[in-house]
Design an enzyme around this catalytic site. Structure first.
Site, PDB file in Angstrom:
ATOM      1  CD  GLU A  21       3.106  -1.579   0.123  1.00  0.00           C
ATOM      2  OE1 GLU A  21       3.891  -1.500  -0.811  1.00  0.00           O
ATOM      3  OE2 GLU A  21       3.041  -0.717   1.045  1.00  0.00           O
ATOM      4  CB  CYS A  40       2.547   2.251   0.087  1.00  0.00           C
ATOM      5  SG  CYS A  40       3.630   2.790   1.446  1.00  0.00           S
ATOM      6  CE  LYS A  94       4.251   1.236  -3.639  1.00  0.00           C
ATOM      7  NZ  LYS A  94       4.873   0.754  -2.388  1.00  0.00           N
ATOM      8  CB  VAL A 124       8.872   2.806   6.332  1.00  0.00           C
ATOM      9  CG1 VAL A 124       8.512   1.344   6.096  1.00  0.00           C
ATOM     10  CG2 VAL A 124       9.181   3.490   5.002  1.00  0.00           C
TER      11      VAL A 124
END
Length: 291
Positions: free
Chosen positions: A47, A149, A117, A176
């Site tokens: 990404e 993601c 996205k 993350v």
């Protein structure tokens, strides 16, 4: 390496460590990675692979975003043609006055499309507009879905793409750590020490009997650490390649027998798509707020 089959599709997922704002050098590294994996039918890049992730202002977004046929698109077109390889890679897209967290789908013949996205994460809602489509692309090796993601946390999207015939879902991602909350587990406490993204990948691949290839980034950027652990998972929910280490640049390769994803039957009486009961599910969602 995965299955040995004359129908196998070689998928490379590239885990990179981009430098924020260093678009030219980040782009050059992705081009080198595609050349290094010229034996692959498909290379998946992370990404926002050309810009980095942690934006501080809309002015930064505007300065770094590109149209789909900008320098990054042209560079990926050139190397795709040179290597006879398909590429799915994340970039910051500018379209008129709007900006999107997007992925380019590039074939040896040129840009095949752009995926934007749908499910933005956290600060992304300040910088990027949401996408509103979940396309599936026809390729010489099979039907290709794309997510980015946080999309992978929404099972409805994978179901939608599986119902549209996707054999493989390519996921440029920047995982993350999960936000700290009551009862939250650190990755070290999860089975195998895997990030939640790997668990989501395994669950969605298994529940929908599709291949999923996730290319994550690693490193720390402006105080945000990324999880690495890029992975390719088969329709049984089994990792064919990876998860890669949490840190550093890595490329993992898997030979994917994509026709396996065409059968959704588990037993003589069970089919993972046909057995769904939309008449029972309450899908009348209402927003709980958030910008």
């Amino acid at each position: 390496m995965g299955v040995n089959s004359p129908t196998a599709t070689r998928v490379a997922v590239a885990q990179t460590v981009p430098e924020f704002g260093a678009v030219e050098s980040n782009r050059d590294r992705t081009v080198d990675i595609v050349r290094e994996n010229a034996s692959a039918d498909l290379v998946v890049l992370p990404e926002l692979a050309n810009t980095g992730y942690v934006f501080d202002s809309i002015e930064e977004v505007a300065a770094l975003a590109e149209p789909r046929d900008g320098p990054t698109g042209r560079a990926w077109e050139t190397v795709a043609a040179e290597t006879d390889t398909w590429i799915v890679g994340g970039f910051a897209e500018a379209d008129g006055g709007a900006f999107y967290n997007s992925a380019l789908i590039v074939s040896p013949d040129g840009i095949e499309g752009v995926y934007r996205k749908v499910h933005r994460w956290n600060e992304e809602k300040r910088w990027f507009d949401p996408g509103d489509d979940a396309p599936v692309f026809e390729t010489p090796f099979g039907r290709l879905g794309v997510q980015i993601c946080n999309d992978l946390w929404f099972p409805e999207q994978t179901i939608t793409q599986a119902r549209a015939g996707a054999d493989l879902i390519a996921v440029p991602t920047n995982w993350v750590p999960e936000p700290a909350g009551e009862g939250a587990a650190a990755n070290d406490d999860r089975p195998a020490g895997w990030t939640m993204g790997v668990h989501q990948t395994i669950a969605h691949a298994n529940a929908n009997r599709v291949f999923i290839a996730c290319a994550d980034r690693a490193g720390t950027e402006r105080g945000t650490s990324f999880e690495g652990q890029s992975v390719v998972v088969d329709p049984n929910g089994v990792p064919l390649a990876g998860p890669a280490p949490r840190t550093g640049e890595h490329t993992v390769l898997a030979d994917c027998d994509l026709p396996r994803a065409r059968s959704k039957r588990l037993t003589g009486r069970n089919d993972v798509l046909a057995d769904r009961r939309p008449d029972v599910y309450d899908l009348g969602y209402s927003s709980s707020g958030g910008a």
